[in-house]
Design a protein around this motif. Sequence first.
Motif, PDB file in Angstrom:
ATOM      1  N   SER A 176     -13.671  -6.744   3.881  1.00  0.00           N
ATOM      2  CA  SER A 176     -12.378  -6.576   4.546  1.00  0.00           C
ATOM      3  C   SER A 176     -11.324  -7.514   3.966  1.00  0.00           C
ATOM      4  N   LEU A 177     -11.726  -8.744   3.637  1.00  0.00           N
ATOM      5  CA  LEU A 177     -10.777  -9.672   3.037  1.00  0.00           C
ATOM      6  C   LEU A 177     -10.367  -9.224   1.647  1.00  0.00           C
ATOM      7  N   LEU A 178     -11.341  -8.698   0.913  1.00  0.00           N
ATOM      8  CA  LEU A 178     -11.045  -8.206  -0.422  1.00  0.00           C
ATOM      9  C   LEU A 178     -10.066  -7.036  -0.347  1.00  0.00           C
ATOM     10  N   ARG A 179     -10.285  -6.117   0.601  1.00  0.00           N
ATOM     11  CA  ARG A 179      -9.394  -4.985   0.773  1.00  0.00           C
ATOM     12  C   ARG A 179      -7.993  -5.446   1.177  1.00  0.00           C
ATOM     13  N   LEU A 180      -7.916  -6.438   2.058  1.00  0.00           N
ATOM     14  CA  LEU A 180      -6.623  -6.972   2.477  1.00  0.00           C
ATOM     15  C   LEU A 180      -5.880  -7.590   1.299  1.00  0.00           C
ATOM     16  N   ALA A 181      -6.590  -8.352   0.475  1.00  0.00           N
ATOM     17  CA  ALA A 181      -5.966  -8.968  -0.695  1.00  0.00           C
ATOM     18  C   ALA A 181      -5.486  -7.898  -1.671  1.00  0.00           C
ATOM     19  N   GLU A 182      -6.262  -6.830  -1.839  1.00  0.00           N
ATOM     20  CA  GLU A 182      -5.845  -5.760  -2.738  1.00  0.00           C
ATOM     21  C   GLU A 182      -4.592  -5.067  -2.229  1.00  0.00           C
ATOM     22  N   SER A 183      -4.511  -4.868  -0.915  1.00  0.00           N
ATOM     23  CA  SER A 183      -3.348  -4.170  -0.376  1.00  0.00           C
ATOM     24  C   SER A 183      -2.072  -4.981  -0.556  1.00  0.00           C
ATOM     25  N   VAL A 184      -2.191  -6.290  -0.527  1.00  0.00           N
ATOM     26  CA  VAL A 184      -1.018  -7.132  -0.701  1.00  0.00           C
ATOM     27  C   VAL A 184      -0.565  -7.140  -2.152  1.00  0.00           C
ATOM     28  N   THR A 185      -1.526  -7.191  -3.069  1.00  0.00           N
ATOM     29  CA  THR A 185      -1.152  -7.306  -4.474  1.00  0.00           C
ATOM     30  C   THR A 185      -0.872  -5.961  -5.126  1.00  0.00           C
ATOM     31  N   ARG A 218       0.814  -3.295  -3.752  1.00  0.00           N
ATOM     32  CA  ARG A 218       2.147  -2.761  -3.454  1.00  0.00           C
ATOM     33  C   ARG A 218       3.198  -3.820  -3.815  1.00  0.00           C
ATOM     34  N   PRO A 219       4.378  -3.370  -4.222  1.00  0.00           N
ATOM     35  CA  PRO A 219       5.403  -4.346  -4.624  1.00  0.00           C
ATOM     36  C   PRO A 219       5.871  -5.185  -3.436  1.00  0.00           C
ATOM     37  N   LEU A 220       6.155  -6.431  -3.711  1.00  0.00           N
ATOM     38  CA  LEU A 220       6.644  -7.328  -2.671  1.00  0.00           C
ATOM     39  C   LEU A 220       8.101  -7.012  -2.378  1.00  0.00           C
ATOM     40  N   LYS A 221       8.447  -6.960  -1.108  1.00  0.00           N
ATOM     41  CA  LYS A 221       9.816  -6.655  -0.709  1.00  0.00           C
ATOM     42  C   LYS A 221      10.516  -7.954  -0.332  1.00  0.00           C
ATOM     43  N   LEU A 222      10.887  -8.708  -1.336  1.00  0.00           N
ATOM     44  CA  LEU A 222      11.512 -10.005  -1.092  1.00  0.00           C
ATOM     45  C   LEU A 222      12.918  -9.854  -0.533  1.00  0.00           C
ATOM     46  N   GLN A 223      13.555  -8.715  -0.753  1.00  0.00           N
ATOM     47  CA  GLN A 223      14.897  -8.509  -0.202  1.00  0.00           C
ATOM     48  C   GLN A 223      14.865  -8.520   1.314  1.00  0.00           C
ATOM     49  N   GLU A 224      13.802  -7.922   1.910  1.00  0.00           N
ATOM     50  CA  GLU A 224      13.680  -7.873   3.357  1.00  0.00           C
ATOM     51  C   GLU A 224      13.417  -9.264   3.941  1.00  0.00           C
ATOM     52  N   SER A 225      12.672 -10.061   3.225  1.00  0.00           N
ATOM     53  CA  SER A 225      12.332 -11.388   3.740  1.00  0.00           C
ATOM     54  C   SER A 225      13.275 -12.459   3.218  1.00  0.00           C
ATOM     55  N   ASN A 226      14.437 -12.053   2.717  1.00  0.00           N
ATOM     56  CA  ASN A 226      15.403 -12.976   2.146  1.00  0.00           C
ATOM     57  C   ASN A 226      15.836 -14.044   3.140  1.00  0.00           C
ATOM     58  N   VAL A 235       1.272 -21.055 -10.740  1.00  0.00           N
ATOM     59  CA  VAL A 235       0.608 -20.116  -9.833  1.00  0.00           C
ATOM     60  C   VAL A 235       1.231 -18.734  -9.988  1.00  0.00           C
ATOM     61  N   ASN A 236       0.381 -17.715 -10.173  1.00  0.00           N
ATOM     62  CA  ASN A 236       0.865 -16.351 -10.343  1.00  0.00           C
ATOM     63  C   ASN A 236       0.454 -15.429  -9.207  1.00  0.00           C
ATOM     64  N   ASN A 237      -0.415 -15.879  -8.324  1.00  0.00           N
ATOM     65  CA  ASN A 237      -0.884 -15.063  -7.209  1.00  0.00           C
ATOM     66  C   ASN A 237       0.239 -14.925  -6.181  1.00  0.00           C
ATOM     67  N   PRO A 238       0.712 -13.701  -5.922  1.00  0.00           N
ATOM     68  CA  PRO A 238       1.831 -13.515  -4.995  1.00  0.00           C
ATOM     69  C   PRO A 238       1.549 -14.026  -3.585  1.00  0.00           C
ATOM     70  N   ILE A 271       3.915 -16.841  -1.840  1.00  0.00           N
ATOM     71  CA  ILE A 271       4.628 -16.601  -0.592  1.00  0.00           C
ATOM     72  C   ILE A 271       4.216 -17.626   0.453  1.00  0.00           C
ATOM     73  N   GLY A 272       2.936 -17.947   0.518  1.00  0.00           N
ATOM     74  CA  GLY A 272       2.471 -18.977   1.452  1.00  0.00           C
ATOM     75  C   GLY A 272       3.096 -20.327   1.149  1.00  0.00           C
ATOM     76  N   PHE A 273       3.119 -20.693  -0.115  1.00  0.00           N
ATOM     77  CA  PHE A 273       3.695 -21.971  -0.542  1.00  0.00           C
ATOM     78  C   PHE A 273       5.180 -22.039  -0.190  1.00  0.00           C
ATOM     79  N   LEU A 274       5.924 -20.992  -0.578  1.00  0.00           N
ATOM     80  CA  LEU A 274       7.363 -20.984  -0.336  1.00  0.00           C
ATOM     81  C   LEU A 274       7.696 -20.920   1.149  1.00  0.00           C
ATOM     82  N   SER A 275       6.930 -20.165   1.913  1.00  0.00           N
ATOM     83  CA  SER A 275       7.230 -20.051   3.338  1.00  0.00           C
ATOM     84  C   SER A 275       6.953 -21.359   4.078  1.00  0.00           C
TER      85      SER A 275
END
Length: 138
Positions: A4-13, A15-23, A65-68, A72-76
């Motif tokens: 389940s964790l592997l599937r969750l990580a795949e789903s995040v990486t 699909r494209p990150l929508k940084l405009q929404e989380s601006n 670091v290249n892992n999205p 995101i965790g670091f920046l947030s």
Amino acid sequence: MRRSLLRLAESVTSRPLKLQESNATLLPPIPLYRRLLRAHRHLMPEMRLLGDDYVKAEFRRHREVNNPVQLIGFLSQWKAYLDQMPQGSAGEEFRGKKLDPMVLEKLSSEQLGQLYELRNATKEVWKPEDPKDGSSTS
């Protein structure tokens, strides 16, 4: 890693990150870095020196670091810290807060070691005054 964790990580990486929404909550690394250093200008000189050194070291460590998900965790987390900092109004003082027990449980042994080192380094810099006689407590 569990399926389940592997599937969750795949789903995040996948699909494209929508940084405009989380601006509103995330800033790009360099502007965030600059704002953090500017926010430290309102701290006491000892705290500013310690904070600036820590911010510089952390951003240097995470430069490659290249892992999205990690980015995101670091920046947030740094953005949340920035939001707690005083914004320059006169008389406003920075007050820390206790670490959430749930966050503490999730830390790795390496992170706990770093937290312990940081705690020991700050003990010498930050000594609250005793309200009774105005002297520092140990």
